[in-house]
Scaffold this active site. Structure first.
Site, PDB file in Angstrom:
ATOM      1  N   ARG A  23       0.849  -1.190   0.000  1.00  0.00           N
ATOM      2  CA  ARG A  23       0.000   0.000   0.000  1.00  0.00           C
ATOM      3  C   ARG A  23       0.889   1.246   0.000  1.00  0.00           C
ATOM      4  O   ARG A  23       1.970   1.231   0.587  1.00  0.00           O
ATOM      5  CB  ARG A  23      -0.862  -0.034   1.265  1.00  0.00           C
ATOM      6  CG  ARG A  23      -1.907   1.024   1.370  1.00  0.00           C
ATOM      7  CD  ARG A  23      -2.811   0.776   2.587  1.00  0.00           C
ATOM      8  NE  ARG A  23      -3.670  -0.375   2.339  1.00  0.00           N
ATOM      9  CZ  ARG A  23      -3.962  -1.305   3.247  1.00  0.00           C
ATOM     10  NH1 ARG A  23      -3.481  -1.242   4.467  1.00  0.00           N
ATOM     11  NH2 ARG A  23      -4.763  -2.304   2.920  1.00  0.00           N
ATOM     12  N   ASN A  87      -0.421  -1.032  13.444  1.00  0.00           N
ATOM     13  CA  ASN A  87       0.110  -2.085  12.577  1.00  0.00           C
ATOM     14  C   ASN A  87       1.335  -2.708  13.218  1.00  0.00           C
ATOM     15  O   ASN A  87       2.269  -1.988  13.578  1.00  0.00           O
ATOM     16  CB  ASN A  87       0.562  -1.493  11.232  1.00  0.00           C
ATOM     17  CG  ASN A  87      -0.560  -0.919  10.434  1.00  0.00           C
ATOM     18  OD1 ASN A  87      -1.453  -1.634  10.021  1.00  0.00           O
ATOM     19  ND2 ASN A  87      -0.528   0.395  10.209  1.00  0.00           N
ATOM     20  N   ASP A 105       0.808  -7.948   9.101  1.00  0.00           N
ATOM     21  CA  ASP A 105      -0.581  -8.418   9.135  1.00  0.00           C
ATOM     22  C   ASP A 105      -1.320  -8.150  10.444  1.00  0.00           C
ATOM     23  O   ASP A 105      -2.452  -7.688  10.415  1.00  0.00           O
ATOM     24  CB  ASP A 105      -0.705  -9.924   8.822  1.00  0.00           C
ATOM     25  CG  ASP A 105       0.145 -10.348   7.643  1.00  0.00           C
ATOM     26  OD1 ASP A 105       0.012  -9.730   6.576  1.00  0.00           O
ATOM     27  OD2 ASP A 105       0.965 -11.262   7.801  1.00  0.00           O
ATOM     28  N   ASP A 107      -2.840  -6.492  13.613  1.00  0.00           N
ATOM     29  CA  ASP A 107      -3.206  -5.117  13.917  1.00  0.00           C
ATOM     30  C   ASP A 107      -3.935  -5.084  15.253  1.00  0.00           C
ATOM     31  O   ASP A 107      -4.593  -6.058  15.627  1.00  0.00           O
ATOM     32  CB  ASP A 107      -4.158  -4.553  12.850  1.00  0.00           C
ATOM     33  CG  ASP A 107      -3.569  -4.639  11.449  1.00  0.00           C
ATOM     34  OD1 ASP A 107      -2.516  -4.043  11.212  1.00  0.00           O
ATOM     35  OD2 ASP A 107      -4.172  -5.328  10.600  1.00  0.00           O
ATOM     36  N   ASP A 120      -6.776  -9.729  12.488  1.00  0.00           N
ATOM     37  CA  ASP A 120      -6.044 -10.396  11.405  1.00  0.00           C
ATOM     38  C   ASP A 120      -5.090 -11.498  11.866  1.00  0.00           C
ATOM     39  O   ASP A 120      -4.071 -11.752  11.225  1.00  0.00           O
ATOM     40  CB  ASP A 120      -5.311  -9.371  10.532  1.00  0.00           C
ATOM     41  CG  ASP A 120      -6.253  -8.337   9.942  1.00  0.00           C
ATOM     42  OD1 ASP A 120      -7.419  -8.685   9.676  1.00  0.00           O
ATOM     43  OD2 ASP A 120      -5.842  -7.178   9.767  1.00  0.00           O
TER      44      ASP A 120
END
Length: 178
Positions: A23, A87, A105, A107, A120
Site C-alpha cells: 500500500r 500495525n 498483518d 493489527d 487479522d
C-alpha cells in the site's frame, strides 16, 4: 538520505515480507522528525493498494513511526473520539523515495471507549507459513504486541489525548502556512 523537515510531504510505502508492495500513501505531512521517530499527518490522503485500487482517507490521522519498535500507530481523529489503528510492522527506513516498512498483518484497533481488538490473526498465521516468517520475527512481533498493549493501557505516547491535541494543533498551524 536527507531527513524531511516539518511541513514537508513524504510518501509512505508498506510492503509484505516477500518484498511485494502492499500500500502507498501520497503526501503525508511531516510534523516532527527525531533520531528515532517520525510523526506525520494524513488528511484526505490518496492511498493506492497493491492491486491498483485507490481511495482517500476520510479523517485527519496522526501517524507515529519508530526505528526501534516493530509497530506503527495511526490516531484517527473522528467526531466520536479518537480511534487507533496499530500495525505490527518492521521499524521504518527512509530513503529518497519514501518512508518504508514491512507490514506483518497483525493489527490492534482501539476504539474511543478504550476497547481493544487484536485483528487479522488468521491472516498473520497464513502469511507466516506462506512467506516463511522466522521464529525470531514471530517472537519479536509477539513481544511488540505486549509493548503496544502496555502503551495503550497506560496512555503512553500517541495514546494520550495531550499527544493528539498537540500534534493536531501543530498540523493546523502548518496547514495555515501552506
Amino acid at each position: 538520505m536527507r531527513v524531511p523537515k516539518e511541513g514537508e510531504f513524504i510518501t509512505i510505502q508498506s510492503y509484505k515480507h516477500d518484498g511485494s508492495l502492499h500500500r502507498t500513501w501520497r503526501d503525508t505531512m511531516v510534523l516532527k522528525t527525531s533520531e528515532c521517530s517520525i510523526i506525520g499527518m494524513n488528511d484526505h490522503t490518496l492511498v493506492t493498494e497493491a492491486d491498483g485500487r485507490r481511495w482517500v482517507t476520510r479523517e485527519p490521522a496522526i501517524l507515529y513511526f519508530h526505528t526501534k519498535y516493530w509497530f506503527n500507530i495511526i490516531a484517527m481523529i473522528r467526531e466520536k473520539g479518537v480511534s487507533y489503528y496499530c500495525n505490527l510492522a518492521s521499524p521504518y527506513v527512509l530513503d529518497e523515495e519514501a518512508l518504508k516498512y514491512i507490514d506483518y498483518d497483525l493489527d490492534i484497533k482501539v476504539f474511543p471507549d478504550g476497547e481493544k481488538r487484536l485483528l487479522d490473526v488468521d491472516e498473520y498465521e497464513d502469511h507466516r507459513k506462506e512467506m516463511n516468517y522466522s521464529d525470531e520475527i514471530d517472537l519479536v512481533l509477539k513481544e511488540n504486541v505486549k509493548i503496544l498493549v502496555d502503551w495503550i493501557n497506560n496512555e503512553k505516547g500517541p495514546f494520550s489525548m495531550e499527544y493528539v491535541d498537540v500534534w493536531y494543533e501543530r498540523y493546523q498551524q502548518l496547514s495555515r502556512r501552506q
